[in-house]
Write an enzyme that holds these catalytic residues in place. Sequence first.
Site, PDB file in Angstrom:
ATOM      1  CG  HIS A   1      40.956  46.020  41.774  1.00 16.97           C
ATOM      2  ND1 HIS A   1      41.057  45.300  42.607  1.00 16.97           N
ATOM      3  CD2 HIS A   1      40.809  47.191  42.628  1.00 16.97           C
ATOM      4  CE1 HIS A   1      40.894  45.687  43.889  1.00 16.97           C
ATOM      5  NE2 HIS A   1      40.864  47.024  44.064  1.00 16.97           N
TER       6      HIS A   1
ATOM      7  CG  HIS B   1      40.673  44.879  47.537  1.00 18.96           C
ATOM      8  ND1 HIS B   1      41.528  45.785  47.119  1.00 18.96           N
ATOM      9  CD2 HIS B   1      41.541  44.036  48.179  1.00 18.96           C
ATOM     10  CE1 HIS B   1      43.029  45.709  47.419  1.00 18.96           C
ATOM     11  NE2 HIS B   1      42.872  44.319  48.137  1.00 18.96           N
TER      12      HIS B   1
ATOM     13  CE1 TYR C   1      35.340  48.274  45.924  1.00 19.24           C
ATOM     14  CE2 TYR C   1      37.733  47.593  45.784  1.00 19.24           C
ATOM     15  CZ  TYR C   1      36.839  48.323  46.014  1.00 19.24           C
ATOM     16  OH  TYR C   1      37.229  49.224  46.970  1.00 19.24           O
TER      17      TYR C   1
END
Length: 201
Positions: A181, A184, A186
């Site tokens: 990931h 977004h 993060y």
Amino acid sequence: MADETAAIPLLTPYKMGKFNLSHRVVLAPLTRSRSFGNVPQPHAILYYSQRTSRGGLLIAEATGVSNTAQGYPETPGIWTKEQVEAWKPIVDAVHAKGGIFFCQIWHVGRLSNRDFQPNGQAPISSTDKPFSPQLQSSAIDVAHLTPSRRLRTEEIPQIVDDFRLAAKNAIEAGFDGVEIHGAHGYLIDQFMKDQVNDRTD
Ligand SMILES: Cc1cc2nc3c(=O)[nH]c(=O)nc-3n(C[C@H](O)[C@H](O)[C@H](O)COP(=O)(O)O)c2cc1C
């Protein structure tokens, strides 16, 4: 001449590396906040197998790489033996129906709060800069974010290693692959974005 603008039907095969997907409909990673104590629960067997089709790709909900990775209630992890064992029957159920299952490995970085952190420590990030108001649209209310602690240069290899171990654990749990990931806002995105990353090292 072939019409390059022609739409490719969703229900046609797609070769993704070594995987032969039988169609192009993918289950997007969706945080569910039902992995109590950061351990995936047996009810996820039903949830994921309901969404499995033969030759279809599923990406599991974002899954923490370490005990500093969490920022939402009851999200799963893959850094302990217990978590790996808990994922196994879920992955098996997807495989039993012919699905291809990737684990999305995740670290929220500064999108967290000390209640999610070991010993109530500050969340870690590329930066200790306070949040700017435009991030208010994040899934977490800015008021509930604890100011982050900037990682020291020598600490960064440990975080990379956490991702490495999480990927290894995902394979041990039976997953066919991982998705890192990196979006977004993060941790990885916090390093990638100039508006957030004010480091000089
Ligand atoms: C409740 C919810 C949870 C989500 N959780 C994740 C997640 O864990 N990881 C991720 O990468 N994206 C997550 N997303 C983003 C979805 O995967 C994204 O909305 C999906 O790719 C569909 O894209 P679209 O809305 O542009 O069609 C989440 C979205 C929602 C609504």
